[in-house]
Each structure stands twice: as structure tokens, then as C-alpha cells.
Design an enzyme around this catalytic site. Structure first.
Site, short mmCIF file in Angstrom:
data_model
loop_
_atom_site.label_atom_id
_atom_site.label_comp_id
_atom_site.label_asym_id
_atom_site.label_seq_id
_atom_site.Cartn_x
_atom_site.Cartn_y
_atom_site.Cartn_z
N TYR A 108 -4.42 -14.33 -9.97
CA TYR A 108 -3.47 -13.93 -8.93
C TYR A 108 -3.02 -15.18 -8.18
CZ TYR A 108 -1.54 -12.14 -4.60
OH TYR A 108 -0.71 -11.90 -3.55
N GLU A 196 4.92 -13.69 -5.26
CA GLU A 196 3.67 -13.13 -5.78
C GLU A 196 3.71 -13.12 -7.29
OE1 GLU A 196 0.90 -9.80 -4.04
OE2 GLU A 196 2.48 -8.87 -5.22
#
Ligand code: GDP
Ligand code: MN
Length: 388
Positions: A108, A196
Site C-alpha cells: 500500500y 492512493e
């Protein structure tokens, strides 16, 4: 403002972030061509602004161009409901056809503004592919953070430090560091409010790339990024917010039933606070600005009343440079044109208050000059409810 995955990937690629090869298409025939051009198995990804597409069936694998065409056909024109679409389906108008990537690890990477620290923070985790909120709640120690210096930016050593924490592989680390720098660069260069990449993947042959990408932008900075402004997809926006934006109103939709029309952002915040304080619930934040034009009041009323949840409208106007009598004239004209049955509560004070009050009372509107009283009255009227 948000953009689609393929658009975010385009911006990230420009900043040096590796992405899979792919083509965005709007019909099954083009999906077939795209899959043939890419060669080998492909992934077909529904382009909607919401995340959680994987679990909702919005990501499909295809081994052949024929299969890609068939799967794209099923997704295109369908309506996708994910945990992020607030209960409504979103129409799929485009799909991204990408080479399928053999995944070894899912990581991530996120870039956001840390308001408490007044700095941009880069967050990374080895727990990719899942909702990061879950990781933050369950095992916050698995999220690594580096804060960028407002003057110096994000140091190379900070990129390397994050890379080191994400992987022990000497081939992988420099690629990770480059992607961290690229994501931060894309955030800054585009006045983003969010970057993101989830998941950021390491492939089985040791390459690192952004498999998914999300970007949001600061609306107030869009004027200096016309290329990004034109990526806006109105069908993905809240229709009420979109209507307000067109009329130059700053409007944020909330969950309550008291529609608030206020001049000035600070007063609007205070009004919402007071509504909550007296047990009510605001339907929106709305700043009509310093303007007294009937058009603005009319637009504001239209936007508010388009929300079926609104049971009362509360005007809270402070006449400073704006004159109360001007606002009152605008209100009378707007209410006349709209002809609503929703109760309207008005608080009007400041320059030319007496004249403003007279104009409103002439058409039968009760006007108060105390903010507390007006808010209490609006809360009571909304509680009676059922007038629409
Ligand atoms: P989201 O569900 O909307 O966040 O969509 P993502 O783009 O993150 O895709 C969800 C999941 O699908 C990923 O976490 C991967 O596990 C899987 N996925 C997406 N693209 C590929 C691919 O090219 N190869 C493989 N093996 N899996 C993929
Ligand atoms: Mn994702």
C-alpha cells in the site's frame, strides 16, 4: 474532485511511477482489439470513482481477446454497487484493459495531507490490497509514515527508508524508492489532496508497479490545472453538489433535514454547530457568499429543495457589506418563483435590518434577529416534519 483510475495512472506514469500496459475503451469491440494488442491474459477493470470494485465484480480476468470482449460487454452499461457508492449503483461507461500481472506481493502507498502536522505525509504498508482503514485500526504499527518538509520536500533518504521497510529485496528497493518519490511528486505537481496506490505490487519477476490508483484534487486549485479540470466526470458527482458548483455556490451535502442558507463560510460553520447544539441536524453546508443577488438565493433554494430530506430551510444572514434589504428582495423573488411548502425560518441582522425585515414580513415571513432563536425554531419545525 476525483478522477478515474486510468486518468490517475496517466498522471502517475508522467511522474515516473511504473504502471501495467493498458488501454481504456468504451465498447466490447475495442476491448477485443486492446486485449489482442496487449497479448496474453488481461484484466478488465470498470472505471468508476468508487473503490471496492474487486469484491463487487468490477474487475474481471480474461485469457483471450474473445473473453475480454465478452466480459467488457457485461461490465459496460451495467451499474456497479460497491461499499463506497453509498447504496446507489454507478454506471460503467469505460473499462480499462490491462495486461494481467503475476502478483508476488501487494503493498500500500498513499500520500495525503496530515492536517494535525500541517504537512504532507506519505504512508506505506506491507498490508496492500485490503482497506487501509482496517489496517490502521487493527495493526497501526504496520503503517510506515514519512512527513515531507514544506520547504525541502520529501528527501531521497525518506523514500529509501520507506522502501527499506517495505522490502528486503535489493532489486525491489530502488524501484520502490522511485515510486514513492514519483507519487509524492505527482501529488505536489497536481495540487492533489490524495494519491492512493492500493495495491502497489511486486511481480513474480521482481518488478514493482501501481496496479490500482486513485487521485483526488483540491477544487480550489483546479483553475491552474486545466488539463485535470477537464477530466471531471459530472455523472460521478453528487447531482446536488454539481448543481451548486455550476452556480458558484460552495455547498457540501450532509445527512440531516435542515437546509441552511448562510452568507459567509464562518457563519455557516457556526450555524451548523448551533443546529447540532439544539438537537437538529443540518442537511448541508452552504455559503452563498457576500452576494445578495436573487439569482444566487434562487439557485441556493433550488439546490436545497432538490434534496427530499430537507424539511425546513434556515436562512442566517448577517448584513455587513451585503445589505439586509437586498437579500430580503432576493429571497422574496426566489420564494415567489419556487413556491415551496417547506417552512422557511429567517434570521436577518446587520445593515438595513429594519427595511429587510419589513420586506419579508410583507410576504408573511417571520424574521428574527437572534441566531439562537432562529435555529431553535428551525429545529422545532424540522422535528414536526412531514410537510412535504
Ligand atoms: P479495487 O477493488 O476497486 O480497489 O480495485 P483494484 O484495482 O485494487 O483490484 C482489486 C484486486 O484485483 C487487486 O487487489 C488484485 O488482487 C486483483 N487484480 C487487479 N489487477 C490484477 C492483475 O493484473 N493481476 C492479478 N493477478 N490480480 C489483479
Ligand atoms: Mn484497490
Amino acid at each position: 474532485m476525483k478522477v478515474h483510475e486510468y486518468q490517475a495512472k496517466g498522471l502517475l506514469a508522467r511522474a515516473g511511477v511504473a504502471i501495467p500496459r493498458g488501454h481504456v475503451v468504451g465498447n466490447p469491440e475495442d476491448a477485443y482489439q486492446a486485449a489482442r494488442d496487449l497479448g496474453g491474459p488481461v484484466v478488465i477493470k470498470a472505471q468508476v470513482h468508487a473503490g471496492g470494485r474487486g469484491k463487487a465484480g468490477g474487475i474481471q480476468l480474461a485469457q483471450t481477446p474473445e473473453e475480454a470482449e465478452a466480459n467488457a460487454g457485461k461490465l459496460l452499461g451495467s451499474s456497479l454497487t460497491t461499499y463506497q457508492t453509498a447504496g446507489r449503483g454507478v454506471l460503467v461507461k469505460k473499462v480499462l484493459i490491462e495486461e494481467a500481472v503475476p502478483i508476488a506481493t501487494e503493498l500500500y502507498l498513499g500520500v495525503v495531507l496530515d492536517r494535525a502536522a500541517s504537512r504532507v505525509v506519505v504512508m506505506a504498508s506491507t498490508e496492500g490490497g485490503v482497506e487501509i482503514e482496517e489496517v490502521a485500526a487493527r495493526s497501526p504499527e504496520r503503517i510506515f509514515k514519512e512527513w515531507a518538509d514544506p520547504f525541502l520536500g520529501l528527501g531521497e533518504y525518506q523514500c529509501r527508508r520507506l522502501a527499506m521497510r517495505l522490502s528486503s529485496d535489493r532489486q525491489v528497493r530502488p524501484q520502490l524508492a522511485r515510486i514513492v518519490a514519483g507519487a509524492y511528486g505527482a501529488f505536489m505537481a497536481n495540487d492533489a489532496s490524495l494519491v492512493e496506490i492500493n495495491p502497489l505490487v511486486v511481480t513474480q519477476d521482481g518488478r514493482v508497479m501501481a496496479l490500482d490508483a486513485k487521485m483526488s484534487f483540491d477544487d480550489s486549485a483546479l483553475y491552474r490545472h486545466p488539463d485535470i479540470a477537464q477530466m471531471r466526470d459530472p455523472s460521478e458527482e453528487d447531482p446536488l453538489e454539481e448543481g451548486a458548483r455550476i452556480h458558484g455556490l460552495s455547498f457540501v451535502r450532509l445527512e440531516g433535514d435542515i437546509g441552511c442558507v448562510v452568507n459567509g463560510a464562518g457563519l455557516a460553520m457556526a450555524t451548523m454547530d448551533l443546529v447540532k447544539y439544539f438537537g437538529g441536524s443540518p442537511a448541508n453546508f452552504l455559503d452563498i457568499g457576500g452576494s445578495s443577488s436573487p439569482e444566487k438565493v434562487l439557485a441556493a433554494m433550488r439546490v436545497l429543495l432538490a434534496d427530499p430530506r430537507v424539511k425546513t430551510v434556515l436562512f442566517n444572514i448577517f448584513g455587513g457589506i451585503t445589505r439586509c434589504d437586498d437579500v430580503a428582495k432576493g429571497m422574496v423573488q426566489a420564494l415567489g418563483e419556487i413556491g415551496t411548502t417547506v417552512p422557511v425560518v429567517v434570521r436577518l441582522t446587520g445593515t438595513n435590518e429594519e427595511e429587510g425585515r419589513r420586506i419579508l414580513e410583507e410576504v408573511g415571513l417571520e424574521v428574527g434577529s437572534s441566531m439562537e432563536e432562529a435555529v431553535k425554531k428551525a429545529v422545532a419545525k424540522a422535528a414536526e416534519g412531514g410537510t412535504r
